[in-house]
Design a protein around this motif. Structure first.
Motif, PDB file in Angstrom:
ATOM      1  N   PRO A 107       1.096  -1.152  -0.435  1.00 13.24           N
ATOM      2  CA  PRO A 107      -0.086   0.434  -0.149  1.00 13.24           C
ATOM      3  C   PRO A 107       0.697   1.153  -0.116  1.00 13.24           C
ATOM      4  O   PRO A 107       1.820   1.149   0.739  1.00 13.24           O
ATOM      5  CB  PRO A 107      -0.751  -0.349   1.118  1.00 13.24           C
ATOM      6  N   THR A 108       0.464   2.272  -0.640  1.00 17.70           N
ATOM      7  CA  THR A 108       1.663   3.712  -1.139  1.00 17.70           C
ATOM      8  C   THR A 108       1.739   4.145   0.949  1.00 17.70           C
ATOM      9  O   THR A 108       2.474   5.275   0.600  1.00 17.70           O
ATOM     10  CB  THR A 108       0.314   4.441  -1.834  1.00 17.70           C
ATOM     11  N   ASN A 109       1.048   3.883   2.016  1.00 17.14           N
ATOM     12  CA  ASN A 109       0.897   4.519   2.620  1.00 17.14           C
ATOM     13  C   ASN A 109       2.172   3.839   3.665  1.00 17.14           C
ATOM     14  O   ASN A 109       2.238   4.104   5.016  1.00 17.14           O
ATOM     15  CB  ASN A 109       0.074   5.253   3.338  1.00 17.14           C
ATOM     16  N   TYR A 110       2.724   3.161   3.331  1.00 17.74           N
ATOM     17  CA  TYR A 110       3.220   2.016   3.936  1.00 17.74           C
ATOM     18  C   TYR A 110       4.294   2.583   4.956  1.00 17.74           C
ATOM     19  O   TYR A 110       4.894   3.293   4.520  1.00 17.74           O
ATOM     20  CB  TYR A 110       4.101   0.455   3.459  1.00 17.74           C
ATOM     21  N   ARG A 111       4.507   2.051   6.324  1.00 16.15           N
ATOM     22  CA  ARG A 111       6.417   2.020   6.126  1.00 16.15           C
ATOM     23  C   ARG A 111       6.921   1.649   7.403  1.00 16.15           C
ATOM     24  O   ARG A 111       6.869   0.462   6.835  1.00 16.15           O
ATOM     25  CB  ARG A 111       6.017   3.178   7.865  1.00 16.15           C
ATOM     26  N   LYS A 112       8.287   1.046   7.129  1.00 14.15           N
ATOM     27  CA  LYS A 112       9.216   0.404   6.825  1.00 14.15           C
ATOM     28  C   LYS A 112      10.008   0.018   8.357  1.00 14.15           C
ATOM     29  O   LYS A 112      10.736   1.005   8.705  1.00 14.15           O
ATOM     30  CB  LYS A 112      10.678   0.559   5.983  1.00 14.15           C
ATOM     31  N   ILE A 113       9.459  -1.007   9.147  1.00 16.06           N
ATOM     32  CA  ILE A 113      10.247  -0.666  10.930  1.00 16.06           C
ATOM     33  C   ILE A 113      11.256  -2.155  10.396  1.00 16.06           C
ATOM     34  O   ILE A 113      10.773  -3.513   9.881  1.00 16.06           O
ATOM     35  CB  ILE A 113       9.146  -1.304  11.227  1.00 16.06           C
ATOM     36  N   ARG A 114      12.371  -2.105  11.311  1.00 18.24           N
ATOM     37  CA  ARG A 114      13.447  -2.942  11.138  1.00 18.24           C
ATOM     38  C   ARG A 114      13.680  -3.300  12.967  1.00 18.24           C
ATOM     39  O   ARG A 114      14.157  -2.492  13.914  1.00 18.24           O
ATOM     40  CB  ARG A 114      15.125  -2.280  11.174  1.00 18.24           C
ATOM     41  N   PHE A 115      13.066  -4.492  12.770  1.00 22.53           N
ATOM     42  CA  PHE A 115      13.095  -5.477  14.176  1.00 22.53           C
ATOM     43  C   PHE A 115      13.779  -6.455  14.379  1.00 22.53           C
ATOM     44  O   PHE A 115      13.443  -7.958  13.667  1.00 22.53           O
ATOM     45  CB  PHE A 115      11.764  -5.768  14.922  1.00 22.53           C
ATOM     46  N   ASN A 116      14.914  -6.857  15.499  1.00 16.34           N
ATOM     47  CA  ASN A 116      15.212  -8.258  15.065  1.00 16.34           C
ATOM     48  C   ASN A 116      15.576  -9.070  14.149  1.00 16.34           C
ATOM     49  O   ASN A 116      15.829  -9.951  13.515  1.00 16.34           O
ATOM     50  CB  ASN A 116      14.300  -9.055  16.153  1.00 16.34           C
ATOM     51  N   ASN A 117      16.753  -7.595  13.390  1.00 15.68           N
ATOM     52  CA  ASN A 117      17.039  -8.056  12.054  1.00 15.68           C
ATOM     53  C   ASN A 117      16.247  -8.173  11.186  1.00 15.68           C
ATOM     54  O   ASN A 117      16.575  -9.067   9.766  1.00 15.68           O
ATOM     55  CB  ASN A 117      18.219  -9.221  11.885  1.00 15.68           C
ATOM     56  N   ARG A 118      15.199  -7.450  11.043  1.00 16.02           N
ATOM     57  CA  ARG A 118      14.079  -8.235  10.222  1.00 16.02           C
ATOM     58  C   ARG A 118      13.334  -7.025   9.463  1.00 16.02           C
ATOM     59  O   ARG A 118      13.259  -6.063  10.659  1.00 16.02           O
ATOM     60  CB  ARG A 118      13.524  -9.524  10.394  1.00 16.02           C
TER      61      ARG A 118
END
Length: 191
Positions: A107-118
């Motif tokens: 989706p156009t409004n996504y955000r990237k989150i990095r947690f536990n190397n993923r």
């Protein structure tokens, strides 16, 4: 003279290594996350979850202009206005895609989150991971932090504590560096 240089060189090397080690150790404690007492485990039976509102508001619309049809496991889903819908009785109802749902484009409004190397990608309270050229809906790991919830989240009570729920994911409100955030603390297990 050689003995003096070796002794001086070793002493300097030790001094530098102790200084570097001390600096590295002092940098670890810069996380100002305030954590509130946890009373919820990873999987929470739905019988333990009490919704503050007895009736969940169902959003339904008659038509979806500029919709995209996404077929998954033999069922049609519709994407429009940065949300997924399913069709029922001639109307379109907002839904959160289920675990395993796959899409080719986020989706156009996504955000990237990095947690536990993923890397997770989140949009409207739904978490995705990238698998080859697609994105699959997954449950986030406990401890994953987001900074906003979808507008139609629900307040819930578990063991006399108030939490927030969306798409069967339980969040707890926390502070991270003075900013309000929400930490994933459990998943509601539907029977």
């Amino acid at each position: 003279m050689k003995l003096f240089l070796k002794t001086y060189g070793i002493a300097a090397l030790l001094l530098v290594s102790f200084t570097a080690q001390t600096t590295a150790q002092s940098r670890r404690s810069t996380n100002n996350k305030v954590v509130v007492k946890k009373t919820v485990s990873r999987r929470i039976p739905s019988t333990r979850v009490t919704y503050k509102k007895k009736q969940r508001k169902v959003v339904a619309v008659r038509n979806l202009p500029n919709r995209t049809v996404v077929r998954n496991n033999g069922q049609n889903y519709y994407y429009a206005n940065n949300r997924f819908y399913t069709q029922s009785r001639g109307r379109y109802i907002v839904i959160a895609p289920k675990i395993g749902f796959r899409i080719k484009v986020l989706p156009t409004n996504y955000r990237k989150i990095r947690f536990n190397n993923r890397n997770y990608y989140t949009a409207n309270g739904v978490f995705y991971i990238q698998i080859n050229n697609e994105y699959e809906v997954v449950d986030p790991e406990i401890g994953t932090i987001v900074y906003e919830l979808p507008e139609d989240y629900e307040k819930v009570v578990i063991d006399n504590q108030t939490y927030y729920e969306y798409a069967n994911i339980i969040y707890e409100k926390i502070q991270v560096d003075g900013t309000r955030a929400y930490e994933v603390i459990g998943i509601v297990e539907m029977k």
